[in-house]
Design a protein around this motif. Structure first.
Motif, PDB file in Angstrom:
ATOM      1  N   HIS A  50      -8.925  -2.639  10.236  1.00  0.00           N
ATOM      2  CA  HIS A  50      -7.649  -2.571   9.530  1.00  0.00           C
ATOM      3  C   HIS A  50      -7.611  -1.444   8.500  1.00  0.00           C
ATOM      4  O   HIS A  50      -6.598  -1.251   7.849  1.00  0.00           O
ATOM      5  CB  HIS A  50      -7.325  -3.905   8.856  1.00  0.00           C
ATOM      6  CG  HIS A  50      -6.705  -4.908   9.786  1.00  0.00           C
ATOM      7  ND1 HIS A  50      -5.451  -5.423   9.600  1.00  0.00           N
ATOM      8  CD2 HIS A  50      -7.160  -5.449  10.935  1.00  0.00           C
ATOM      9  CE1 HIS A  50      -5.164  -6.260  10.597  1.00  0.00           C
ATOM     10  NE2 HIS A  50      -6.194  -6.303  11.409  1.00  0.00           N
TER      11      HIS A  50
ATOM     12  N   LEU B 109       0.835  -1.201   0.000  1.00  0.00           N
ATOM     13  CA  LEU B 109       0.000   0.000   0.000  1.00  0.00           C
ATOM     14  C   LEU B 109       0.868   1.248   0.000  1.00  0.00           C
ATOM     15  O   LEU B 109       0.564   2.234  -0.654  1.00  0.00           O
ATOM     16  CB  LEU B 109      -0.912   0.017   1.226  1.00  0.00           C
ATOM     17  CG  LEU B 109      -1.981  -1.072   1.317  1.00  0.00           C
ATOM     18  CD1 LEU B 109      -2.807  -0.895   2.571  1.00  0.00           C
ATOM     19  CD2 LEU B 109      -2.885  -1.041   0.089  1.00  0.00           C
ATOM     20  N   SER B 110       1.925   1.195   0.776  1.00  0.00           N
ATOM     21  CA  SER B 110       2.833   2.337   0.803  1.00  0.00           C
ATOM     22  C   SER B 110       4.161   1.893   1.379  1.00  0.00           C
ATOM     23  O   SER B 110       4.267   0.822   1.974  1.00  0.00           O
ATOM     24  CB  SER B 110       2.246   3.472   1.642  1.00  0.00           C
ATOM     25  OG  SER B 110       1.950   3.025   2.938  1.00  0.00           O
TER      26      SER B 110
ATOM     27  N   LEU C  36      -4.204  10.990 -11.936  1.00  0.00           N
ATOM     28  CA  LEU C  36      -4.269  10.807 -10.507  1.00  0.00           C
ATOM     29  C   LEU C  36      -3.172  11.599  -9.810  1.00  0.00           C
ATOM     30  O   LEU C  36      -3.379  12.222  -8.786  1.00  0.00           O
ATOM     31  CB  LEU C  36      -4.091   9.315 -10.216  1.00  0.00           C
ATOM     32  CG  LEU C  36      -4.951   8.735  -9.117  1.00  0.00           C
ATOM     33  CD1 LEU C  36      -6.400   9.051  -9.353  1.00  0.00           C
ATOM     34  CD2 LEU C  36      -4.752   7.240  -9.072  1.00  0.00           C
TER      35      LEU C  36
ATOM     36  N   TYR D 179       0.324   3.005  -6.638  1.00  0.00           N
ATOM     37  CA  TYR D 179      -0.869   2.190  -6.877  1.00  0.00           C
ATOM     38  C   TYR D 179      -0.577   0.912  -7.656  1.00  0.00           C
ATOM     39  O   TYR D 179      -1.472   0.161  -7.990  1.00  0.00           O
ATOM     40  CB  TYR D 179      -1.947   3.005  -7.608  1.00  0.00           C
ATOM     41  CG  TYR D 179      -2.347   4.239  -6.857  1.00  0.00           C
ATOM     42  CD1 TYR D 179      -2.477   4.221  -5.466  1.00  0.00           C
ATOM     43  CD2 TYR D 179      -2.580   5.438  -7.517  1.00  0.00           C
ATOM     44  CE1 TYR D 179      -2.832   5.359  -4.762  1.00  0.00           C
ATOM     45  CE2 TYR D 179      -2.938   6.581  -6.821  1.00  0.00           C
ATOM     46  CZ  TYR D 179      -3.057   6.530  -5.440  1.00  0.00           C
ATOM     47  OH  TYR D 179      -3.403   7.639  -4.745  1.00  0.00           O
TER      48      TYR D 179
ATOM     49  N   GLU E  77      -1.047   6.000  12.754  1.00  0.00           N
ATOM     50  CA  GLU E  77      -0.088   5.137  12.079  1.00  0.00           C
ATOM     51  C   GLU E  77       1.324   5.386  12.578  1.00  0.00           C
ATOM     52  O   GLU E  77       1.777   6.524  12.673  1.00  0.00           O
ATOM     53  CB  GLU E  77      -0.153   5.383  10.557  1.00  0.00           C
ATOM     54  CG  GLU E  77       0.827   4.511   9.783  1.00  0.00           C
ATOM     55  CD  GLU E  77       0.507   4.394   8.301  1.00  0.00           C
ATOM     56  OE1 GLU E  77      -0.054   5.346   7.735  1.00  0.00           O
ATOM     57  OE2 GLU E  77       0.823   3.334   7.713  1.00  0.00           O
TER      58      GLU E  77
ATOM     59  N   GLY F  45       5.952   1.341   9.869  1.00  0.00           N
ATOM     60  CA  GLY F  45       6.698   0.116  10.144  1.00  0.00           C
ATOM     61  C   GLY F  45       6.132  -0.678  11.303  1.00  0.00           C
ATOM     62  O   GLY F  45       6.462  -1.847  11.484  1.00  0.00           O
TER      63      GLY F  45
ATOM     64  N   TYR G 265      -6.012   1.598  -5.476  1.00  0.00           N
ATOM     65  CA  TYR G 265      -5.242   0.435  -5.913  1.00  0.00           C
ATOM     66  C   TYR G 265      -6.081  -0.415  -6.862  1.00  0.00           C
ATOM     67  O   TYR G 265      -5.621  -0.879  -7.885  1.00  0.00           O
ATOM     68  CB  TYR G 265      -4.793  -0.401  -4.707  1.00  0.00           C
ATOM     69  CG  TYR G 265      -4.034   0.429  -3.719  1.00  0.00           C
ATOM     70  CD1 TYR G 265      -2.669   0.615  -3.862  1.00  0.00           C
ATOM     71  CD2 TYR G 265      -4.687   1.063  -2.668  1.00  0.00           C
ATOM     72  CE1 TYR G 265      -1.967   1.404  -2.984  1.00  0.00           C
ATOM     73  CE2 TYR G 265      -3.998   1.859  -1.778  1.00  0.00           C
ATOM     74  CZ  TYR G 265      -2.639   2.035  -1.934  1.00  0.00           C
ATOM     75  OH  TYR G 265      -1.957   2.829  -1.074  1.00  0.00           O
TER      76      TYR G 265
ATOM     77  N   GLU H  99      -4.844   6.782   0.890  1.00  0.00           N
ATOM     78  CA  GLU H  99      -3.724   6.359   1.717  1.00  0.00           C
ATOM     79  C   GLU H  99      -2.973   7.592   2.213  1.00  0.00           C
ATOM     80  O   GLU H  99      -1.805   7.523   2.576  1.00  0.00           O
ATOM     81  CB  GLU H  99      -2.843   5.411   0.877  1.00  0.00           C
ATOM     82  CG  GLU H  99      -1.820   4.548   1.588  1.00  0.00           C
ATOM     83  CD  GLU H  99      -2.278   3.807   2.817  1.00  0.00           C
ATOM     84  OE1 GLU H  99      -3.345   3.181   2.798  1.00  0.00           O
ATOM     85  OE2 GLU H  99      -1.539   3.848   3.822  1.00  0.00           O
TER      86      GLU H  99
ATOM     87  N   LYS I  63       4.118  -1.011   4.170  1.00  0.00           N
ATOM     88  CA  LYS I  63       2.759  -1.301   4.623  1.00  0.00           C
ATOM     89  C   LYS I  63       2.139  -2.214   3.575  1.00  0.00           C
ATOM     90  O   LYS I  63       2.009  -1.834   2.414  1.00  0.00           O
ATOM     91  CB  LYS I  63       1.981   0.009   4.718  1.00  0.00           C
ATOM     92  CG  LYS I  63       0.579  -0.115   5.259  1.00  0.00           C
ATOM     93  CD  LYS I  63       0.002   1.275   5.379  1.00  0.00           C
ATOM     94  CE  LYS I  63      -1.348   1.288   6.053  1.00  0.00           C
ATOM     95  NZ  LYS I  63      -1.873   2.666   6.137  1.00  0.00           N
TER      96      LYS I  63
ATOM     97  N   VAL J   5      -3.929  -5.696   7.187  1.00  0.00           N
ATOM     98  CA  VAL J   5      -2.793  -4.832   6.873  1.00  0.00           C
ATOM     99  C   VAL J   5      -1.672  -5.102   7.862  1.00  0.00           C
ATOM    100  O   VAL J   5      -1.920  -5.332   9.048  1.00  0.00           O
ATOM    101  CB  VAL J   5      -3.193  -3.340   6.946  1.00  0.00           C
ATOM    102  CG1 VAL J   5      -1.980  -2.443   6.719  1.00  0.00           C
ATOM    103  CG2 VAL J   5      -4.277  -3.026   5.925  1.00  0.00           C
TER     104      VAL J   5
END
Ligand SMILES: Cc1cc2nc3c(=O)[nH]c(=O)nc-3n(C[C@H](O)[C@H](O)[C@H](O)COP(=O)(O)OP(=O)(O)OC[C@H]3O[C@@H](n4cnc5c(N)ncnc54)[C@H](O)[C@@H]3O)c2cc1C
Ligand code: SF4
Ligand code: SF4
Ligand code: FES
Lengths: 345, 302
Positions: free
Chosen positions: B267, A72-73, B11, A88, B71, B74, A123, B27, A269, A256
């Motif tokens: 999640h 995801l990142s 995008l 993406y 968040e 890691g 995504y 995200e 991630k 995740v």
């Protein structure tokens, strides 16, 4: 809608025109225990590898839209600070060469949750929008009940749809991209004979379904039978292995995870597709599990697909492809589960 | 297929189209700083977290009851209720109990650490609709955390609300949260009633279950006002809110005027991962705040 017909060998030409892109299509991938061929959606370089008359595939084409694992990142970490990088994961357009109606319907259902919702997910959207989809008509297999789920035909969500008329293909053209591509091969206007033959094929398909699911009033019946013993009986058989979600073209749930690289300078991630039948799906920190037993999780899967989704979108989150039943080692399958909940056995 | 690949490039351009805007937000994480952190009890800490960019901070508008995803690159990402006043916008407070991977790592961070925030997510307590009426705010244990945003909102708009009761139960006095604010709440003409399961030497208040205190307050506020002129917000573990809501229903409070905040594994916080589903309702989208009538109609909610 625009209809065209073209001779069968023209399809090879079309494949060649399209194959400057990555082409994914059904190919034979070996044999199963009973010596039956296994079909799979793979990247195809050679038209002759394609098996457009495939009965169905073990896995859906989902992994080209929703990979089982996806980054995801990523982060670069630097003395207490960090930068987030989002990708993406779309590097090239893809051509899906030969998807059945059920699988295209599955994508249309996924679109509802993943694109046309409050937090659309880039995504999936970016991959979905960078696809050129050629659908192909099929004949029902013993495990298919797409007709009961209203997924045996598809109205949108593809570029062109082909029906085999013996020596030629009948093409339904939905997008201008498809129209433009067809200009590169030799096509004809569909004649009255073509229309008739097309309808004949559709009639034949309709008559060949052997498995049916009665969805009348199903949302209410599921609510009434929420405490029914049948769930326990199915649950006792369920291995909580998650295979059914894995092979399902409409299952999208995930988990995740974040990890730090060995050198402590980067982190990732990652999203992994999950299954609501796995034991820790609804477990929270401290160990409390909202769905501790197999039958509760199995029931939840059916509720989400056949009740919750219907409530939200007036259609079920199941296209009746029968893959979950085919793959389940415990022989748990949608038609039998629903029939038992309706007390029809 | 040139016209198709254009999508990806657009995008990046942050184009005008809403969908593209929303897609690029998916995200997106605000960079934020832990400006202060202090222990409230043995296991809970209060984190003051400020979105770094002043514009972003100012644009971060939330409603009491909503949550953020916090968040730690890691380590992971988890949902937490915003526990501060909505007036403070992107300068938020989270009260977090160390229970697992992320929360225990967080407990080791010091002020100045950089974290990520996304949100706000979810539904909220309808504090505007509640205006002009009495409010009962009922919390068990960590349930005081999501309740603190509506409490602060009521304090800041005291004239708009009638009688305000806070009923708060904890296992023992050492687990009480936000003890330093009780005096102030009382000065704002709020009836604060605290009860603990087990007393220690220092404890002078009542001992017992939260339902005992609630019973007394129900008598004080009488059946008539409960039926016609009262809203309730109930936060706590499922066993607790089930009993509390049942008592309130019996006392005449209409189910749709009672609000609870539910907790499920999450999640994504964005209605995508399905981990938070109750029956087939997304707790992160249609909750975490639900009225009690809705909860009663959710299969597998209680
Ligand atoms: C709407 C909402 C508001 C919350 N508000 C608060 C709060 O104000 N203060 C507080 O201390 N806690 C709160 N929680 C609980 C908090 O999210 C969990 O304690 C936290 O996720 C545990 O993460 P962990 O990595 O330490 O635990 P682990 O056990 O290592 O969990 C791994 C992952 O599982 C998921 N998960 C595990 N437990 C939970 C849980 N209880 N809820 C949601 N996801 C979970 C998370 O994605 C987490 O990252 C809230 C939960 C929800 C759903
Ligand atoms: S229903 Fe079958 S495939 Fe699905 S988890 Fe249970 S045993 Fe596995
Ligand atoms: S639930 Fe089973 S039959 Fe329905 S779409 Fe998924 S795999 Fe196919
Ligand atoms: S937290 Fe992912 S769907 Fe609600």
């Amino acid at each position: 809608m625009i209809f065209k017909v073209f001779a069968k060998d023209e399809l090879t030409r079309l494949f060649e025109v399209l194959s400057v892109n990555r082409v994914v299509g059904p190919v034979q991938k070996g044999l199963d225990r009973k010596n039956r061929p296994i079909y799979s959606f793979e990247v195809v370089d050679n038209f002759d590898d394609l098996r457009l008359d495939y009965p169905s595939t073990l896995y859906p084409a989902k992994r080209y839209f929703l990979p089982f694992e996806e980054t995801l990142s990523s982060f670069t970490l630097e003395s207490g600070s960090w930068e987030k990088h989002v990708d993406y994961n779309v590097y090239q357009p893809q051509v899906m060469f030969g998807m059945h109606a059920c699988d295209i319907n599955a994508l249309n259902k996924l679109d509802k949750v993943l694109i046309n919702s409050v937090h659309p997910t880039p995504y999936y959207a970016s991959k979905r929008r960078n696809m050129f989809i050629i659908g192909i008509e099929c004949m029902p297999q013993p495990h298919c009940f797409c007709r009961s789920m209203g997924a045996d035909t598809v109205q949108h969500g593809f570029d062109m749809f082909l029906t085999d008329l013996g020596d030629r293909y009948f093409a339904e053209i939905l997008s201008s991209t498809a129209y433009n591509y067809l200009l590169k091969i030799k096509t004809m206007e569909a004649s009255e004979t073509d229309h008739q033959e097309y309808r004949q094929v559709v009639r034949e398909k309709s008559s060949k379904f052997t498995t049916h699911v009665d969805t009348t009033d199903l949302t209410k019946i599921l609510d009434m039978e929420f405490q029914a013993d049948v769930w326990k009986q199915w649950g006792d058989k369920c291995l909580s292995c998650g295979t059914c979600a894995n092979v399902c073209p409409t299952c999208y749930c995930y988990g995740v995870q974040e990890t730090v690289d060995m050198n402590l300078q980067a982190a990732t991630k990652t999203k992994q597709l999950y299954s609501c039948n796995l034991i820790d799906f609804a477990e929270v920190a401290g160990g409390h599990n909202f769905r501790p037993e197999a039958h509760i999780r199995l029931k939840y899967r059916y509720y989400h697909k056949h009740r919750g989704f219907v409530e939200a979108f007036e259609e079920s989150l199941c296209v009746g492809c029968g893959r979950c039943g085919e793959s389940c080692l415990a022989n748990i399958n949608v038609p039998e589960v629903i029939a038992s909940v309706r007390y029809e056995e | 297929m040139v016209e198709k690949i254009a999508f990806v490039d657009v995008l990046k351009d942050k184009a005008v189209d809403d969908l593209l805007h929303d897609l690029s937000r998916f995200e997106y994480t605000y960079k934020a700083e832990i400006t202060n952190v202090y222990p409230l009890t043995q296991t809970e800490r209060l984190y003051q977290i400020q979105i770094k960019d002043p514009d972003e901070r100012n644009r971060f508008i939330f409603r009491p009851g909503q949550f953020v995803m916090l968040e730690l690159p890691g380590i992971g990402e988890s949902p937490f209720s915003i526990s501060s006043s909505p007036l403070r916008r992107g300068d938020i407070e989270l009260c977090i109990r160390g229970v697992g991977n992320l929360t225990n790592f967080l407990a080791r961070l010091e002020r100045g650490a950089e974290v990520g925030i996304s949100g706000p997510f979810g539904t909220s307590f309808p504090v505007e609709t509640m205006q002009g009426q009495n409010i009962m705010l009922i919390a068990g244990g960590l349930g005081l955390v999501p309740l603190r945003a509506p409490i602060l909102h009521v304090l800041e708009h005291r004239s708009r609300y009638g009688e305000v009761d806070i009923i708060y139960g904890a296992k023992q006095p050492s687990e009480l949260l936000f003890t330093y604010q009780y005096e102030m709440w009382r000065k704002f003409d709020i009836s604060l009633n605290i009860i603990v399961d087990k007393a220690d030497e220092s404890w002078q208040g009542p001992v017992g279950l939260i339902t005992e205190t609630l019973k007394e307050r129900i008598v004080v506020r009488n059946a008539e006002t409960l039926a016609s002129n009262t809203f309730a917000i109930v936060c706590g573990p499922p066993v607790m809110f089930k009993y509390v809501c049942k008592m309130l229903t019996e006392a005449g409070l209409p189910m749709q005027k009672m609000f609870v905040s539910l907790e499920r594994r999450m999640h994504c916080g964005r209605g995508k991962c399905c981990r938070c589903n109750i029956g087939s309702t997304y707790t992160c989208l249609e909750g975490p705040v639900f009225d009690y009538w809705t909860v009663m109609n959710l299969k597998e909610a209680i």
